[in-house]
Design a protein around this motif. Sequence first.
Motif, PDB file in Angstrom:
ATOM      1  N   GLN A   1       1.642   4.366  -4.804  1.00 28.83           N
ATOM      2  CA  GLN A   1       0.557   5.329  -5.017  1.00 28.83           C
ATOM      3  C   GLN A   1       0.489   5.716  -6.488  1.00 28.83           C
ATOM      4  OE1 GLN A   1       1.684   8.506  -2.310  1.00 28.83           O
ATOM      5  NE2 GLN A   1       2.608   9.688  -3.951  1.00 28.83           N
TER       6      GLN A   1
ATOM      7  N   LEU B   1      -5.143  -1.621  -3.056  1.00 23.49           N
ATOM      8  CA  LEU B   1      -5.668  -2.289  -1.871  1.00 23.49           C
ATOM      9  C   LEU B   1      -5.753  -3.791  -2.060  1.00 23.49           C
ATOM     10  CD1 LEU B   1      -6.893  -1.993   0.950  1.00 23.49           C
ATOM     11  CD2 LEU B   1      -9.117  -1.534  -0.125  1.00 23.49           C
TER      12      LEU B   1
ATOM     13  N   MET C   1       0.802  -1.218   0.000  1.00 22.17           N
ATOM     14  CA  MET C   1       0.000   0.000   0.000  1.00 22.17           C
ATOM     15  C   MET C   1       0.836   1.270   0.000  1.00 22.17           C
ATOM     16  SD  MET C   1      -3.412  -0.722   2.286  1.00 22.17           S
ATOM     17  CE  MET C   1      -3.952   0.974   2.019  1.00 22.17           C
TER      18      MET C   1
ATOM     19  N   HIS D   1      -3.937   4.348  -3.523  1.00 24.08           N
ATOM     20  CA  HIS D   1      -3.082   3.242  -3.106  1.00 24.08           C
ATOM     21  C   HIS D   1      -3.747   1.916  -3.449  1.00 24.08           C
ATOM     22  CE1 HIS D   1      -0.612   6.069  -0.749  1.00 24.08           C
ATOM     23  NE2 HIS D   1      -1.773   6.658  -0.494  1.00 24.08           N
TER      24      HIS D   1
ATOM     25  N   TYR E   1      -8.748   0.231  -5.080  1.00 28.77           N
ATOM     26  CA  TYR E   1      -7.792   1.267  -4.703  1.00 28.77           C
ATOM     27  C   TYR E   1      -8.449   2.156  -3.652  1.00 28.77           C
ATOM     28  CZ  TYR E   1      -5.705  -0.232  -9.128  1.00 28.77           C
ATOM     29  OH  TYR E   1      -5.180  -0.978 -10.146  1.00 28.77           O
TER      30      TYR E   1
ATOM     31  N   ARG F   1      -8.354  -5.485   5.433  1.00 24.01           N
ATOM     32  CA  ARG F   1      -7.020  -4.905   5.306  1.00 24.01           C
ATOM     33  C   ARG F   1      -7.034  -3.434   5.703  1.00 24.01           C
ATOM     34  NH1 ARG F   1      -2.899  -4.194   0.132  1.00 24.01           N
ATOM     35  NH2 ARG F   1      -1.014  -4.272   1.422  1.00 24.01           N
TER      36      ARG F   1
END
Length: 322
Positions: A85, A107, A82, A105, A124, A213
Motif C-alpha cells: 500500500q 493493481l 495487492m 494498492h 492503483y 483481478r
Amino acid sequence: MSAFTRLWQRAPVWRVALFTAGACSVFSVMFPAPWLTSRLPAYAKLTSKISHMLPSGASSADSSEDALRPDEDRRTVSAPPMDAQFEGTLSFAGRQLPLPAGKWHPLLNYQDDVAHGEILTSLYVRSEQGIVTGLLVAQATTQSLPITDTQLVQDECHSNFNFMSEALPQDGTHTECWMTSPIRVVNNVFLTSNPALQALLGSPMFIPPAVQRLTGMGFDLPPVLVDAGWNRIEKSKSGPGVDFMSVHMLTSPAEAGSKTVPGAPENWSRAGMSDSTAVSDFVRRTNAWLRGWSPYLRQGFDSKLPDTALPTTVSADPAFHG
C-alpha cells in the motif's frame, strides 16, 4: 540375439509405446508449448533453430498461428502483490506521482513493446468495505516519442461531454490540461461519451485484466465514477519528440461501503447534472479538487514535489477515503 532384440520381438505394446514416445518428442520440438519455452531458455533456442530449418509449409503454419496471437510475448502485464500500500507520493516512470488521500494498492502494470514500449501504464485501487472508492490510472513515457502519437491524450480535454475542461496557456514547449468526465460502469465495463477517454478506458490490453483481478478478489465497482484527468505533454529536453504524463483518478460518488450513488443515471451527464443537487454538488467539488491537485501533478512531472506531506485540501478528493 540381444536382450533388446528379444524384447522387440516379444513385446508389441512396448514397440507401440516406443514409437509414440519418439513421435511425441519430435512434435514437442516442432510445435513447442509456450509455457515450456518460457521456462527453459535452452529448449526455446533449440526449437527456434529447428523451426527455421523446416520447409516453407511448416513456416506458413507457424505464421498462421502467430497471426492469431501476434507478439503476445512482447506485451508485459504484471500483477504486483495487492497487500502493498502507498500513501503520499510514489515514484513513477522516473517522476513523482502525488496520490489522493487514502491507502492505495498496486493493481496492475502494463508495457507494450510492440506498439509503444516507451509508455508505462500502472493502475492503483482504493477501497472501503470491499467497494472501490477510487481507481488511479497513470501513464507516462520512459523515453520520448513523436507528438503525433499523443493525439488521443490531447483530445481527452476537447470533448463537449466533459463536465469541465481547462488548460494552461501554451508557450510552444508544452501542453497541459485537466478535465472531469462522467463514467458509467455496466457489467464491469467503463463507458463514457468522450471518445478519446473511451479509447483509454476501453483498452483491451490492461483494463480487462485489472477489472478481472478486482472482481476475482471480491471487490465491487459502483455504477458511476467521475474521472478527474490531468495530462501534460512537453518537448523532450534530451532530443526530438515529446514526453508526457497522464493521470486519471476515477472517483466514486457513493457513500462509504455502498454502491448506491445519488441521482438517476441520466443525471450523470453534463446536460443532466443540473437536475440533481447531489450530483451537481459532487461534480462541483471534484472540479475544485482537481484544480488544486493539478499544480502538484505538474511538480511531480518535473520531480520537484516537496518532501513534506501534501496539504489535506490537495489530497482529499470528494470520494470517501478513510
